[in-house]
Design a protein around this motif. Structure first.
Motif: not given
Length: 344
Positions: A1-2, A7-10, A216-219, A256-257
């Motif tokens: 889910x790019x 968003x997570x990385x931001x 990859x789409x969570x924190x 996990x980012x």
């Protein structure tokens, strides 16, 4: 889910962190009691407006803000929606979606967080309002009887279901399993906290995988590994940092980012010092930053004192605390920076 990964990385941009402004009415009543301020719709609005209009802090050091349902749809005194104020500062709005922790039937000293009923519809509504991420807190207490394996697994399962619903709605889930440092009796050792935190995180990620959550789409928003607040033996900054990172390396996948810590059981400066020490450890696979509420806000709240004339002073206090934690997220904080501010 790019899109979720972006968003997570931001949210964990280097040198920035998340402002937790999602206090329940009960929690904010305790905060306002410090300054003798009654809790009303207007006082909650004015306080959060003071924070959100802190231009230097929000623009430079804050990537996201966790809001309550009330705040997500609320406007400042002049009618400007809070969502617009956050957008102007390039801060992603988030939303607390759990309904609080309640006793687990048949258990002793353990709780389960509720709020899954109707969550799908609520998340769709929050997404329409512009929420980019959400938060759900699971509470793990350490007592003479707890936690049990059932208590840990039950909370891990609920966190995974929440995360699954968030990603379905296009919202990044912030997964918060908190092993309490300040529960009762709160006299456990740092070794006990490390053991329970590791078991909790292992259970959480096992359930997340089973639920098909895209890591990859969570924190992750965990506690640091600390002795209980009433423990006889304290721990050095270096020991807390080392044990916390070792626990994360054992339990948290590199996919996990980022990891945005909560500050429970710590003073403002302790939360800053521990985060900075962790960011001085080499070869970490995730970005480590902050998602603080009280540890970002207390100095500003006291300076504000519920009076409009004190807003500039309160915003300066908030900016200082945010800057200290920004430096900590880079591993560059030094205690003399806080000492200089106190002297000034």
């Amino acid at each position: 889910m790019p899109a979720l990964n972006a968003i997570a990385r931001k949210l964990v941009t280097r040198g920035k962190g998340i402002l937790a402004a999602d206090e329940s009415e009960g929690t904010i009543a305790k905060r306002f009691a410090l300054i003798g301020l009654p809790v009303t719709l207007e006082s909650r609005r004015d306080y959060r407006e003071m924070l959100f209009r802190s231009t230097d802090a929000m623009n430079k050091y804050i990537s996201g803000a966790i809001l309550t349902e009330e705040t997500l749809e609320q406007s400042a005194k002049d009618g400007t929606p809070f969502r617009e104020l956050l957008a102007e500062a390039d801060v992603i709005p988030g939303i607390k979606v759990d309904r609080g922790a309640f006793p687990i039937p048949g258990s002793k000293d353990e709780k389960i967080t509720e709020g899954l009923d109707g969550l799908r519809n609520r998340l769709a509504h929050y997404a329409e309002l512009g929420a980019g991420f959400a938060k759900w807190r699971g509470v793990i207490a350490i007592t003479n009887y707890a936690p049990s394996r059932n208590g840990i697994r039950t909370n891990a399962h609920v966190l995974a279901r929440y995360a699954m619903y968030c990603q379905e709605a296009g919202i990044v889930p912030v997964v918060e399993p908190e092993v309490l440092a300040d529960g009762e009796p709160g006299d456990h050792s740092i070794e006990r906290c490390e053991e329970v935190t590791m078991e909790t995180l292992d259970a959480v990620f096992s359930e997340l995988r089973l639920a098909g959550v895209d890591l990859a789409g969570m924190l992750l928003k965990p506690n640091m590994v600390l002795p209980g607040v009433r423990a006889a033996e304290r721990a050095s900054v270096e020991e807390v940092a080392r044990r916390t990172v070792e626990t994360l390396r054992h339990s948290v996948p590199a996919a996990v980012p980022g990891i945005a810590f909560l500050s429970g059981g710590q003073t403002d400066e302790q939360a800053t010092a521990h985060l900075s020490a962790m960011n001085q450890i080499d070869a970490l696979p995730w970005t480590l930053t902050f998602s603080y509420g009280r540890a970002l806000q207390t100095a500003a709240l006291v300076a504000w004192d519920g009076q409009e004339k004190n807003v500039p002073k309160a915003q300066a206090a908030f900016e200082h605390r945010a800057r200290m934690n920004s430096l900590a997220a880079l591993g560059e904080w030094r205690p003399e920076l806080d000492m200089a501010a106190r002297a000034a």
